[in-house]
Design an enzyme around this catalytic site. Structure first.
Site, PDB file in Angstrom:
ATOM      1  N   SER A 120       0.889  -1.312  -0.113  1.00 13.14           N
ATOM      2  CA  SER A 120      -0.040  -0.128  -0.029  1.00 13.14           C
ATOM      3  C   SER A 120       0.739   1.270   0.102  1.00 13.14           C
ATOM      4  CB  SER A 120      -0.878  -0.149   1.297  1.00 13.14           C
ATOM      5  OG  SER A 120      -1.490  -1.173   1.416  1.00 13.14           O
TER       6      SER A 120
ATOM      7  N   CYS B 230      -7.216  -0.852   7.140  1.00 16.38           N
ATOM      8  CA  CYS B 230      -5.843  -1.376   6.349  1.00 16.38           C
ATOM      9  C   CYS B 230      -5.085  -2.308   7.408  1.00 16.38           C
ATOM     10  CB  CYS B 230      -5.230  -0.108   5.885  1.00 16.38           C
ATOM     11  SG  CYS B 230      -3.864  -0.649   4.909  1.00 16.38           S
TER      12      CYS B 230
ATOM     13  N   ASP C 141      -8.627  -2.309   2.900  1.00 13.40           N
ATOM     14  CA  ASP C 141      -7.436  -2.759   2.090  1.00 13.40           C
ATOM     15  C   ASP C 141      -6.615  -3.531   3.062  1.00 13.40           C
ATOM     16  OD1 ASP C 141      -5.068  -2.919   0.609  1.00 13.40           O
ATOM     17  OD2 ASP C 141      -4.340  -0.667   1.132  1.00 13.40           O
TER      18      ASP C 141
ATOM     19  N   TRP D  48      -4.534  -7.549   3.742  1.00 11.79           N
ATOM     20  CA  TRP D  48      -3.760  -8.654   2.992  1.00 11.79           C
ATOM     21  C   TRP D  48      -3.510  -9.725   4.259  1.00 11.79           C
ATOM     22  CZ3 TRP D  48      -2.033  -3.479   3.827  1.00 11.79           C
ATOM     23  CH2 TRP D  48      -1.034  -3.257   4.701  1.00 11.79           C
TER      24      TRP D  48
HETATM   25  C1  LIG Z   1      -2.865  -5.400  -1.406  1.00  7.17           C
HETATM   26  C2  LIG Z   1      -1.559  -5.633  -0.551  1.00  7.17           C
HETATM   27  C3  LIG Z   1      -0.935  -4.523   0.268  1.00  7.17           C
HETATM   28  C4  LIG Z   1       0.082  -4.746   1.064  1.00  7.17           C
HETATM   29  N1  LIG Z   1       0.731  -3.746   1.698  1.00  7.17           N
HETATM   30  C5  LIG Z   1       1.486  -4.047   2.506  1.00  7.17           C
HETATM   31  C6  LIG Z   1       2.211  -3.076   3.239  1.00  7.17           C
HETATM   32  O1  LIG Z   1       2.020  -1.717   2.950  1.00  7.17           O
HETATM   33  N2  LIG Z   1       3.450  -3.025   4.092  1.00  7.17           N
HETATM   34  C7  LIG Z   1       3.802  -4.514   4.240  1.00  7.17           C
HETATM   35  O2  LIG Z   1       4.752  -4.672   5.041  1.00  7.17           O
HETATM   36  N3  LIG Z   1       3.140  -5.461   3.578  1.00  7.17           N
HETATM   37  C8  LIG Z   1       2.288  -5.481   2.817  1.00  7.17           C
HETATM   38  N4  LIG Z   1       1.853  -6.359   1.828  1.00  7.17           N
HETATM   39  C9  LIG Z   1       2.188  -7.607   2.072  1.00  7.17           C
HETATM   40  C10 LIG Z   1       3.532  -7.614   1.218  1.00  7.17           C
HETATM   41  O3  LIG Z   1       2.718  -7.829  -0.237  1.00  7.17           O
HETATM   42  C11 LIG Z   1       4.474  -9.100   1.281  1.00  7.17           C
HETATM   43  O4  LIG Z   1       3.482 -10.085   1.477  1.00  7.17           O
HETATM   44  C12 LIG Z   1       5.207  -9.017   2.637  1.00  7.17           C
HETATM   45  O5  LIG Z   1       5.934  -7.946   2.390  1.00  7.17           O
HETATM   46  C13 LIG Z   1       5.878 -10.331   2.524  1.00  7.17           C
HETATM   47  O6  LIG Z   1       6.539 -10.510   1.134  1.00  7.17           O
HETATM   48  P1  LIG Z   1       7.990 -11.249   1.482  1.00  7.17           P
HETATM   49  O7  LIG Z   1       8.378 -11.375   0.264  1.00  7.17           O
HETATM   50  O8  LIG Z   1       9.116 -10.575   2.562  1.00  7.17           O
HETATM   51  O9  LIG Z   1       7.936 -12.720   2.232  1.00  7.17           O
HETATM   52  P2  LIG Z   1       7.489 -13.890   1.743  1.00  7.17           P
HETATM   53  O10 LIG Z   1       8.602 -14.677   1.148  1.00  7.17           O
HETATM   54  O11 LIG Z   1       6.374 -13.873   0.398  1.00  7.17           O
HETATM   55  O12 LIG Z   1       6.846 -14.725   2.846  1.00  7.17           O
HETATM   56  C14 LIG Z   1       5.559 -14.278   3.513  1.00  7.17           C
HETATM   57  C15 LIG Z   1       4.967 -15.098   4.287  1.00  7.17           C
HETATM   58  O13 LIG Z   1       4.671 -16.448   3.496  1.00  7.17           O
HETATM   59  C16 LIG Z   1       4.679 -17.365   4.404  1.00  7.17           C
HETATM   60  N5  LIG Z   1       5.920 -18.295   3.943  1.00  7.17           N
HETATM   61  C17 LIG Z   1       5.670 -18.709   2.429  1.00  7.17           C
HETATM   62  N6  LIG Z   1       6.441 -19.398   2.303  1.00  7.17           N
HETATM   63  C18 LIG Z   1       7.224 -19.818   3.218  1.00  7.17           C
HETATM   64  C19 LIG Z   1       8.308 -20.512   3.512  1.00  7.17           C
HETATM   65  N7  LIG Z   1       8.797 -21.288   2.707  1.00  7.17           N
HETATM   66  N8  LIG Z   1       8.585 -20.775   4.962  1.00  7.17           N
HETATM   67  C20 LIG Z   1       8.152 -20.148   5.857  1.00  7.17           C
HETATM   68  N9  LIG Z   1       7.330 -19.100   5.575  1.00  7.17           N
HETATM   69  C21 LIG Z   1       6.623 -18.745   4.323  1.00  7.17           C
HETATM   70  C22 LIG Z   1       5.167 -16.683   5.713  1.00  7.17           C
HETATM   71  O14 LIG Z   1       3.900 -16.884   6.587  1.00  7.17           O
HETATM   72  C23 LIG Z   1       5.512 -15.521   5.332  1.00  7.17           C
HETATM   73  O15 LIG Z   1       5.026 -14.703   6.544  1.00  7.17           O
HETATM   74  C24 LIG Z   1       0.658  -6.203   1.281  1.00  7.17           C
HETATM   75  C25 LIG Z   1       0.080  -7.218   0.441  1.00  7.17           C
HETATM   76  C26 LIG Z   1      -1.067  -6.905  -0.459  1.00  7.17           C
HETATM   77  C27 LIG Z   1      -1.484  -8.129  -1.226  1.00  7.17           C
HETATM   78  N1  LIG Z   2       1.206 -11.985   4.744  1.00  9.82           N
HETATM   79  C1  LIG Z   2       2.390 -11.213   4.776  1.00  9.82           C
HETATM   80  O1  LIG Z   2       3.173 -11.423   4.043  1.00  9.82           O
HETATM   81  C2  LIG Z   2       2.492 -10.308   5.909  1.00  9.82           C
HETATM   82  C3  LIG Z   2       3.567  -9.347   5.960  1.00  9.82           C
HETATM   83  C4  LIG Z   2       3.574  -8.195   6.992  1.00  9.82           C
HETATM   84  C5  LIG Z   2       2.872  -8.663   8.225  1.00  9.82           C
HETATM   85  N2  LIG Z   2       1.938  -9.961   8.174  1.00  9.82           N
HETATM   86  C6  LIG Z   2       1.124  -9.969   9.427  1.00  9.82           C
HETATM   87  O2  LIG Z   2       0.103  -8.778   9.310  1.00  9.82           O
HETATM   88  C7  LIG Z   2       0.260  -8.684  10.811  1.00  9.82           C
HETATM   89  C8  LIG Z   2       0.454  -7.189  11.065  1.00  9.82           C
HETATM   90  O3  LIG Z   2       1.776  -7.116  10.898  1.00  9.82           O
HETATM   91  P1  LIG Z   2       2.504  -5.516  11.342  1.00  9.82           P
HETATM   92  O4  LIG Z   2       4.145  -5.851  11.186  1.00  9.82           O
HETATM   93  O5  LIG Z   2       1.904  -4.529  10.234  1.00  9.82           O
HETATM   94  O6  LIG Z   2       1.471  -5.350  12.450  1.00  9.82           O
HETATM   95  P2  LIG Z   2       2.414  -5.752  14.122  1.00  9.82           P
HETATM   96  O7  LIG Z   2       3.162  -4.619  14.465  1.00  9.82           O
HETATM   97  O8  LIG Z   2       2.490  -7.219  14.232  1.00  9.82           O
HETATM   98  O9  LIG Z   2       0.862  -5.256  14.758  1.00  9.82           O
HETATM   99  C9  LIG Z   2       0.585  -3.864  15.101  1.00  9.82           C
HETATM  100  C10 LIG Z   2      -0.451  -4.039  16.300  1.00  9.82           C
HETATM  101  O10 LIG Z   2      -1.703  -4.736  16.003  1.00  9.82           O
HETATM  102  C11 LIG Z   2      -1.858  -5.757  16.992  1.00  9.82           C
HETATM  103  N3  LIG Z   2      -2.676  -6.665  16.880  1.00  9.82           N
HETATM  104  C12 LIG Z   2      -2.435  -8.011  16.972  1.00  9.82           C
HETATM  105  N4  LIG Z   2      -3.628  -8.802  16.550  1.00  9.82           N
HETATM  106  C13 LIG Z   2      -4.689  -7.988  16.505  1.00  9.82           C
HETATM  107  C14 LIG Z   2      -6.077  -8.048  16.271  1.00  9.82           C
HETATM  108  N5  LIG Z   2      -6.606  -9.124  16.116  1.00  9.82           N
HETATM  109  N6  LIG Z   2      -6.823  -6.752  16.294  1.00  9.82           N
HETATM  110  C15 LIG Z   2      -6.130  -5.469  16.345  1.00  9.82           C
HETATM  111  N7  LIG Z   2      -4.923  -5.398  16.552  1.00  9.82           N
HETATM  112  C16 LIG Z   2      -4.008  -6.520  16.601  1.00  9.82           C
HETATM  113  C17 LIG Z   2      -0.512  -5.914  17.642  1.00  9.82           C
HETATM  114  O11 LIG Z   2      -0.436  -6.414  18.870  1.00  9.82           O
HETATM  115  P3  LIG Z   2       0.382  -7.693  19.345  1.00  9.82           P
HETATM  116  O12 LIG Z   2       1.261  -8.052  18.337  1.00  9.82           O
HETATM  117  O13 LIG Z   2       0.886  -7.190  20.785  1.00  9.82           O
HETATM  118  O14 LIG Z   2      -0.676  -8.739  19.623  1.00  9.82           O
HETATM  119  C18 LIG Z   2       0.315  -4.657  17.406  1.00  9.82           C
HETATM  120  O15 LIG Z   2      -0.135  -3.696  18.633  1.00  9.82           O
HETATM  121  C19 LIG Z   2       0.917  -9.620  11.663  1.00  9.82           C
HETATM  122  O16 LIG Z   2       0.101 -10.656  12.038  1.00  9.82           O
HETATM  123  C20 LIG Z   2       2.030 -10.026  10.563  1.00  9.82           C
HETATM  124  O17 LIG Z   2       2.327 -11.559  10.877  1.00  9.82           O
HETATM  125  C21 LIG Z   2       1.997 -10.519   7.065  1.00  9.82           C
END
Ligand SMILES: Cc1cc2nc3c(=O)[nH]c(=O)nc-3n(C[C@H](O)[C@H](O)[C@H](O)COP(=O)(O)OP(=O)(O)OC[C@H]3O[C@@H](n4cnc5c(N)ncnc54)[C@H](O)[C@@H]3O)c2cc1C
Ligand SMILES: NC(=O)c1ccc[n+]([C@@H]2O[C@H](COP(=O)([O-])OP(=O)(O)OC[C@H]3O[C@@H](n4cnc5c(N)ncnc54)[C@H](OP(=O)(O)O)[C@@H]3O)[C@@H](O)[C@H]2O)c1
Ligand SMILES: Cc1cc2nc3c(=O)[nH]c(=O)nc-3n(C[C@H](O)[C@H](O)[C@H](O)COP(=O)(O)O)c2cc1C
Length: 691
Positions: A461, A644, A689, A691
């Protein structure tokens, strides 16, 4: 990209190429012979051999009198497309020339609504593979189609009711149960197809990639053929072979090895792109990292990076609330490990080629010639868990019969539970799996075609506004660093790349080889400030969920500077510790001082005896929230709510809290509160928004 990636691709080759058995750098063409034919273990049923035609953008063929099966896909990261191609390939093998089978990108199917309306009703047999994203939304390539068909089904015209009466269809949805709107696109498509008179021929499949989506697909496919056979098979066709499970061949590119000096930098995005040229995922532009800094304080055990991409000449226009797609690279360590496991030298320069009659599931090769180093860094997903099809491809190239058998077992129906445990639950990366099967060494043509998927762009974002930063796109990125059950630490590909990124030291663009850069593109979103600046807004964004709101607040700040009057804005932000991970604290304070932000509520979760989250503060501020969101008829301000950040927990909890606030403020029951929230969404006053 990493520092000076182009230099890497042009580097001279060193050493021989033992894994390929090449003693010199002469041009060598690796045969495309399908190795599953060559290495078929004794006693195995011979799989059907299918030579498939290259898939063209399809349309109902007026002069082609064969029956036709249209296989549509809506995909973001390729899974739906892969399933569509697999089904098409099996259908071609099953029905032969009697049926014309086409795999079709939903976006490429029609240039506009009229063309959809003209073509779809003429598809007698249609299969849809559609993934769900974001807040229950379609993929980018299915968005236009879904909008068209949904609007059509909502129309009053009687003619629409029977528009698709001649279409017999099946749907396999791709989703993840952890998200609130599980497979909502497939569900919606099913509903609208039926409402337009189309006939469903089998139950809709709901794939869940939180478990094993390949198994869901395989289960759905079992009921597909009995449904399609009566429609597509000709009377003289012998379908008795359907008892023998169909086995797709393993796709493979032809590989040419070049001399090192043949390596041209692989189609780099232009540095000075043409303004307004419409850059998208297929045409990214070079975003140079102009600034990179850590947002967490020294005592934090996590990392969140602020990064600014400089895009010269305003080549990439954006609005606050849009997303930026970033093609990042694997780290040198990961690339080095992969090359070592594959037994290839990093400086080997090669090309991938596919014939016109190539295997259906073979993706277009990436730009070549290319060095192994750049191909692994830029185009190859090495850290995700391998799919079952990849295990089968590895099995074909395992020198040890024992390893081959184990790989086949993991990929087969009897190894289902072991795959779920040993691969999925253990989060074993492809590299870990390669390491566990040392005799499985696929040649490059198989590795890039059938073992390692393409590295996908990551979306962020945008955390800036063009009103303040017209040629820079800001990103606020939480660095993923997660221990996995095997003891490995997963360093997120893109977030770690951002953490390592080297910024240019001045605002003047540096020469190549200095600053990090990545191909980037903007994806527009509907997450936008209200058109009327007087409309009040409530923003909820803990952690990196703050990102788009920083852009919104910059926008509001710029408008205030221009003397514009604005409606009030409330922000609910959350972090763990004020002194460690409170992102952009000084900036938020400055926005409060300038009047861009009128209420800042910070939920600190790990300082007191109990967790305080954004939704708790929203409940404390229920009256203020309600005053913004209630309709003017009820004395409210008809304002807009934005949420978001994390979809799996936070957004769901905030959604629940919103219902509670409505119930409490309106003194109403759950059903009325639900109605109100739905209304809020349909009026475009509740945006997520997530993810
Ligand atoms: C619309 C949109 C907006 C977003 N905006 C933001 C934003 O503003 N800021 C932000 O920080 N992120 C944002 N994200 C998330 C971002 O796109 C990435 O998913 C995030 O940065 C992680 O990517 P990465 O390549 O570092 O991690 P990756 O290598 O893709 O891993 C991400 C996750 O996948 C899992 N995973 C996948 N494969 C493995 C594996 N082999 N072993 C262990 N775990 C694994 C884990 O849970 C891990 O946390 C957004 C996503 C979307 C779709
Ligand atoms: N899929 C991806 O690729 C991806 C990428 C980045 C982050 N994430 C996930 O997204 C989440 C947010 O990450 P971030 O780094 O942006 O924020 P963050 O720093 O992990 O969290 C921000 C705040 O939100 C709180 N929080 C946790 N669970 C909540 C809930 N259910 N409702 C409201 N607030 C809550 C956290 O509290 P506590 O931690 O004390 O519970 C913390 O105070 C995490 O779970 C992280 O693992 C996923
Ligand atoms: C950012 C993100 C958002 C998602 N949102 C949803 C969702 O709202 N509902 C759902 O059922 N699945 C959701 N999914 C899961 C995807 O639909 C699933 O991973 C699917 O297999 C992707 O298919 P594709 O590779 O064809 O794009 C989401 C996945 C991601 C990465």
């Amino acid at each position: 990209m990493g520092v000076d990636a182009s230099a890497a691709s042009a580097a001279p080759a060193s050493g021989s190429l033992p894994a390929l058995g090449l003693g010199s750098l002469l041009l060598i063409v690796v045969s495309v012979t399908l190795l599953w034919l060559r290495r078929k273990p004794a006693g195995q049923a011979v799989p059907k051999v299918v030579k498939v035609e290259r898939i063209a953008a399809a349309q109902p063929e007026e002069e082609d009198h064969r029956k036709r099966l249209a296989v549509f896909f809506g995909t973001q990261t390729g899974t739906a497309e892969g399933f569509a191609k697999a089904v098409a390939e099996e259908a071609r093998a099953r029905y032969g020339d009697a049926v014309a089978v086409d795999v079709i990108d939903l976006d490429e199917y029609a240039a506009d609504d009229d063309e959809y309306a003209d073509k779809l009703p003429r598809e007698a047999h249609a299969l849809f593979f559609t993934a769900t994203y974001g807040d229950g939304e379609p993929t980018d390539n299915a968005a236009r189609f879904m909008k068209w068909i949904a609007e059509l089904s909502e129309g009053e015209e009687d003619a629409s009711r029977e528009l698709l009466a001649k279409v017999q269809y099946g749907i396999f949805g791709l989703g993840n149960r952890q998200y609130e709107n599980f497979n909502s696109v497939a569900k919606q498509l099913d509903k609208v197809m039926a409402s337009l008179g189309a006939i469903r021929i089998l139950r809709t499949g709901f794939g869940d990639d939180d478990a094993c989506i390949e198994d869901d697909f395989a289960a759905w496919k079992e009921s597909l053929w009995p449904a399609l056979d009566p429609l597509l098979s000709s009377s003289d066709q012998d379908l008795s072979t359907s008892a023998v499970p169909y086995n797709a061949g393993i796709p493979e590119y032809r590989v040419r090895i070049h001399s090192a000096d043949e390596a041209t930098p692989a189609a780099e995005p232009e540095l000075a792109a043409i303004p307004g040229a419409g850059h998208d995922i297929h045409k990214p532009v070079r975003g140079v990292v102009a600034l990179q800094r850590e947002l967490h304080a020294a005592g934090s055990d996590r990392s969140c990076v602020h990064l600014e991409f400089e895009v010269p000449g305003r080549a990439l226009s954006y609005e606050a609330g849009d997303h930026v797609g970033v093609f990042a690279e694997n780290s040198d360590e990961v690339v080095g490990e992969a090359a070592q496991l594959l037994g290839v030298a990093l400086d080997t320069v090669f090309s991938l080629e596919s014939d016109a009659g190539h295997h259906a599931s073979l993706p277009e090769p990436f730009p070549c010639p290319i060095s192994v180093r750049v191909a692994l860094a830029r185009y190859t997903d090495l850290l995700s868990s391998p799919k079952k099809a990849a295990l089968l491809a590895l099995a074909e190239h395992a020198a040890s019969a024992q390893e081959a058998e184990r790989l086949r077992h993991l990929a087969g129906p009897r190894g289902k539970d072991e795959y779920a445990e040993w691969v999925v639950a253990a989060q074993r990366s492809l590299l870990e799996v390669l390491a566990a099967f040392p005799s499985a060494r696929p040649p490059l043509g198989v590795f890039f075609a059938a073992v390692a998927p393409r590295l996908q762009p990551r979306y962020y974002s945008i955390s800036s506004s063009p009103a303040l930063h017209p040629s820079r796109i800001h990103v606020t990125c939480a660095v993923v660093q997660e221990p996995t059950p095997t003891g490995r630490v997963h360093h997120g590909v893109a977030s770690s790349w951002m953490k390592r990124a080297i910024p240019s030291l001045s605002s003047v663009l540096p020469g190549p080889g200095h600053a990090s850069w990545a191909p980037i593109f903007v994806r527009s979103s509907s997450f936008k400030l209200p058109r009327d600046p007087l409309t009040p807004v409530v923003m909820v964004g803990p952690g990196t969920g703050l990102a788009p709101f920083r852009g919104f607040l910059q926008e509001r700040h710029a408008r205030i500077q221009k003397g514009e009057k604005l409606g009030p804005a409330l922000l609910f932000y959350g972090c763990r510790h004020r002194d460690k991970d409170y992102l952009y604290k000084e900036e938020l304070d400055a926005f409060v001082a300038s009047g861009a932000l009128n209420g800042l509520h910070v939920a600190v979760s790990r300082e007191g005896p109990t967790k305080v989250y954004v939704q708790h503060l929203m409940q404390q501020q229920a009256t203020s929230v309600w005053n913004v969101l209630a309709s003017s008829k009820k004395g409210g301000a008809n304002g807009v709510l934005y949420v978001c950040g994390d979809a799996k927990h936070m957004a769901k909890d905030v959604h629940r809290a919103l219902h509670q606030i409505v119930q409490q403020q309106e003194c109403c029951g759950g059903t009325e509160a639900e109605e109100f929230v739905k209304q809020l969404q349909s009026e475009g006053r509740y945006h997520r928004d997530v993810w």
